[in-house]
Write a protein that holds these residues in place. Structure first.
Motif, PDB file in Angstrom:
ATOM      1  N   ALA A 175       0.809  -1.221   0.000  1.00 55.82           N
ATOM      2  CA  ALA A 175       0.000   0.000   0.000  1.00 55.82           C
ATOM      3  C   ALA A 175       0.839   1.266   0.000  1.00 55.82           C
ATOM      4  CB  ALA A 175      -0.944   0.003   1.195  1.00 55.82           C
ATOM      5  N   SER A 176       2.058   1.202  -0.505  1.00 56.94           N
ATOM      6  CA  SER A 176       2.919   2.382  -0.560  1.00 56.94           C
ATOM      7  C   SER A 176       2.760   3.088  -1.905  1.00 56.94           C
ATOM      8  CB  SER A 176       4.378   1.990  -0.344  1.00 56.94           C
ATOM      9  OG  SER A 176       4.809   1.099  -1.359  1.00 56.94           O
ATOM     10  N   GLY A 177       2.954   4.400  -1.873  1.00 58.14           N
ATOM     11  CA  GLY A 177       2.857   5.178  -3.101  1.00 58.14           C
ATOM     12  C   GLY A 177       1.428   5.600  -3.403  1.00 58.14           C
ATOM     13  N   GLU A 178       1.305   6.552  -4.333  1.00 53.45           N
ATOM     14  CA  GLU A 178      -0.008   7.030  -4.727  1.00 53.45           C
ATOM     15  C   GLU A 178      -0.696   6.007  -5.630  1.00 53.45           C
ATOM     16  OE1 GLU A 178       0.058  10.881  -6.453  1.00 53.45           O
ATOM     17  OE2 GLU A 178       1.075  11.840  -4.756  1.00 53.45           O
ATOM     18  N   ARG A 179      -2.008   5.889  -5.466  1.00 55.04           N
ATOM     19  CA  ARG A 179      -2.831   5.002  -6.291  1.00 55.04           C
ATOM     20  C   ARG A 179      -2.254   3.581  -6.335  1.00 55.04           C
ATOM     21  NH1 ARG A 179      -6.699   7.714  -9.262  1.00 55.04           N
ATOM     22  NH2 ARG A 179      -6.509   9.991  -9.215  1.00 55.04           N
ATOM     23  N   PHE A 180      -1.823   3.112  -5.164  1.00 54.38           N
ATOM     24  CA  PHE A 180      -1.217   1.791  -5.075  1.00 54.38           C
ATOM     25  C   PHE A 180      -2.162   0.700  -5.563  1.00 54.38           C
ATOM     26  CE2 PHE A 180      -3.138   2.933  -1.028  1.00 54.38           C
ATOM     27  CZ  PHE A 180      -3.979   1.858  -0.785  1.00 54.38           C
ATOM     28  N   ARG A 229      -3.876   0.609  -8.079  1.00 56.11           N
ATOM     29  CA  ARG A 229      -3.840   0.440  -9.531  1.00 56.11           C
ATOM     30  C   ARG A 229      -2.675  -0.437  -9.994  1.00 56.11           C
ATOM     31  NH1 ARG A 229      -7.107   3.765 -12.571  1.00 56.11           N
ATOM     32  NH2 ARG A 229      -8.176   5.449 -11.437  1.00 56.11           N
ATOM     33  N   SER A 230      -1.802  -0.808  -9.070  1.00 56.41           N
ATOM     34  CA  SER A 230      -0.685  -1.683  -9.436  1.00 56.41           C
ATOM     35  C   SER A 230      -1.220  -3.014  -9.954  1.00 56.41           C
ATOM     36  CB  SER A 230       0.209  -1.935  -8.217  1.00 56.41           C
ATOM     37  OG  SER A 230       1.089  -3.020  -8.466  1.00 56.41           O
ATOM     38  N   PRO A 231      -0.646  -3.561 -11.023  1.00 59.99           N
ATOM     39  CA  PRO A 231      -1.126  -4.856 -11.533  1.00 59.99           C
ATOM     40  C   PRO A 231      -0.938  -5.997 -10.548  1.00 59.99           C
ATOM     41  CG  PRO A 231       0.914  -4.176 -12.639  1.00 59.99           C
ATOM     42  CD  PRO A 231       0.441  -2.993 -11.853  1.00 59.99           C
ATOM     43  N   ASP A 232      -0.076  -5.808  -9.543  1.00 54.78           N
ATOM     44  CA  ASP A 232       0.141  -6.850  -8.540  1.00 54.78           C
ATOM     45  C   ASP A 232      -0.745  -6.685  -7.311  1.00 54.78           C
ATOM     46  OD1 ASP A 232       2.059  -8.458  -9.805  1.00 54.78           O
ATOM     47  OD2 ASP A 232       3.667  -7.093  -9.251  1.00 54.78           O
ATOM     48  N   TYR A 233      -1.490  -5.576  -7.224  1.00 47.50           N
ATOM     49  CA  TYR A 233      -2.334  -5.368  -6.050  1.00 47.50           C
ATOM     50  C   TYR A 233      -3.599  -6.212  -6.190  1.00 47.50           C
ATOM     51  CZ  TYR A 233      -4.368  -3.111  -1.995  1.00 47.50           C
ATOM     52  OH  TYR A 233      -4.900  -2.886  -0.741  1.00 47.50           O
ATOM     53  N   CYS A 234      -3.834  -7.073  -5.204  1.00 46.41           N
ATOM     54  CA  CYS A 234      -4.948  -8.027  -5.272  1.00 46.41           C
ATOM     55  C   CYS A 234      -5.763  -7.951  -3.983  1.00 46.41           C
ATOM     56  CB  CYS A 234      -4.428  -9.453  -5.451  1.00 46.41           C
ATOM     57  SG  CYS A 234      -3.316  -9.665  -6.875  1.00 46.41           S
ATOM     58  N   ASN A 235      -7.056  -7.770  -4.123  1.00 48.13           N
ATOM     59  CA  ASN A 235      -7.890  -7.683  -2.919  1.00 48.13           C
ATOM     60  C   ASN A 235      -9.166  -8.523  -3.007  1.00 48.13           C
ATOM     61  OD1 ASN A 235      -9.229  -6.135  -4.787  1.00 48.13           O
ATOM     62  ND2 ASN A 235      -9.395  -4.300  -3.507  1.00 48.13           N
ATOM     63  N   ASN A 236      -9.339  -9.277  -4.069  1.00 43.57           N
ATOM     64  CA  ASN A 236     -10.523 -10.107  -4.206  1.00 43.57           C
ATOM     65  C   ASN A 236     -10.148 -11.594  -4.160  1.00 43.57           C
ATOM     66  OD1 ASN A 236     -12.531  -8.149  -4.298  1.00 43.57           O
ATOM     67  ND2 ASN A 236     -12.233  -7.798  -6.482  1.00 43.57           N
TER      68      ASN A 236
END
Length: 233
Positions: free
Chosen positions: A213-218, A220-227
């Motif tokens: 969760a670092s950086g702006e609009r984290f 939107r990272s292709p590696d960010y997964c929440n589902n």
């Protein structure tokens, strides 16, 4: 309102939540009863109602619940029941933390600086009769996922619904997303996380990579997964 809602729902199906809705589509059968916990503006609910025999939506924010009720009447969606309630491990009244009006981040988990309103809450086991088999649960409750599942013990062990839920470490003031995974695994569920268009076993889920969760609009990272997608074994 109707046109904007349909545009949003089709965008979700084709673009924003295409992987998630594709999973839901493959696991709903004619005659099924499905449940949308944290329905927000109804993008998932629209498709769940089209594919299932009956859909129940829980949305505790008054403005959003009214919006969904209006859509149900206007479209119409005759097989949908909208409940202006939160879902937890017990029935009663709790504080809902709302960072803004009709916020997608409203939660039963405390949020620093957020306004609060009192909302009725219910456990899924108390709401649904044992004779009503719930086939699928979609859950988006901004950190209160474990409470939802604890209040659905009978449903999880007897009905064995398929589960699609959001779970993010940043919404948890204590504990870990893995607490939720372990709770479900102990009840005979097997889980995956949605990585782009792919499903990967939760054993490969790494908070430092998949929920950095670092950086702006984290987000939107292709590696960010929440589902996450869990099925009974």
């Amino acid at each position: 309102m109707k046109a904007r809602f349909l545009w949003r729902a089709h965008r979700a199906r084709l673009l924003d939540q295409s992987a998630e809705l594709g999973l839901i589509r493959r696991h709903i059968q004619p005659g099924d009863l499905v449940c949308d916990v944290g329905a927000n503006k109804g993008s998932y609910l629209y498709w769940m109602a089209r594919w299932a025999d009956r859909a129940v939506a829980f949305e505790p924010q008054p403005g959003l619940a009214d919006y969904l009720q209006s859509l149900v009447r206007t479209l119409p969606m005759r097989n949908v029941t909208v409940e202006q309630k939160g879902v937890s491990d017990r029935s009663g009244v709790l504080q809902l933390y709302t960072p803004s009006v009709n916020s997608p981040e409203a939660s039963l988990v405390p949020i620093a600086g957020a306004e609060t309103i009192q909302v009725p809450v219910v456990s899924l086991d108390a709401y649904f009769q044992p004779s009503q088999r719930v086939a699928l649960l979609k859950v988006d409750v901004e950190g209160a996922e474990l409470g939802v599942f604890c209040g659905a013990e009978r449903i999880l062990t007897q009905d064995r619904p398929v589960l699609l839920f959001e779970c993010e470490q940043r919404h948890l003031p204590q504990g870990s997303v893995f607490d939720c995974f372990r709770h479900l695994e102990a009840r005979g569920y097997r889980g995956w996380f949605i990585h782009g268009k792919a499903l990967k076993p939760v054993a490969e889920f790494d908070l430092t990579i998949h929920q950095n969760a670092s950086g702006e609009r984290f987000w939107r990272s292709p590696d960010y997964c929440n589902n996450f997608f869990f099925k009974p074994e």
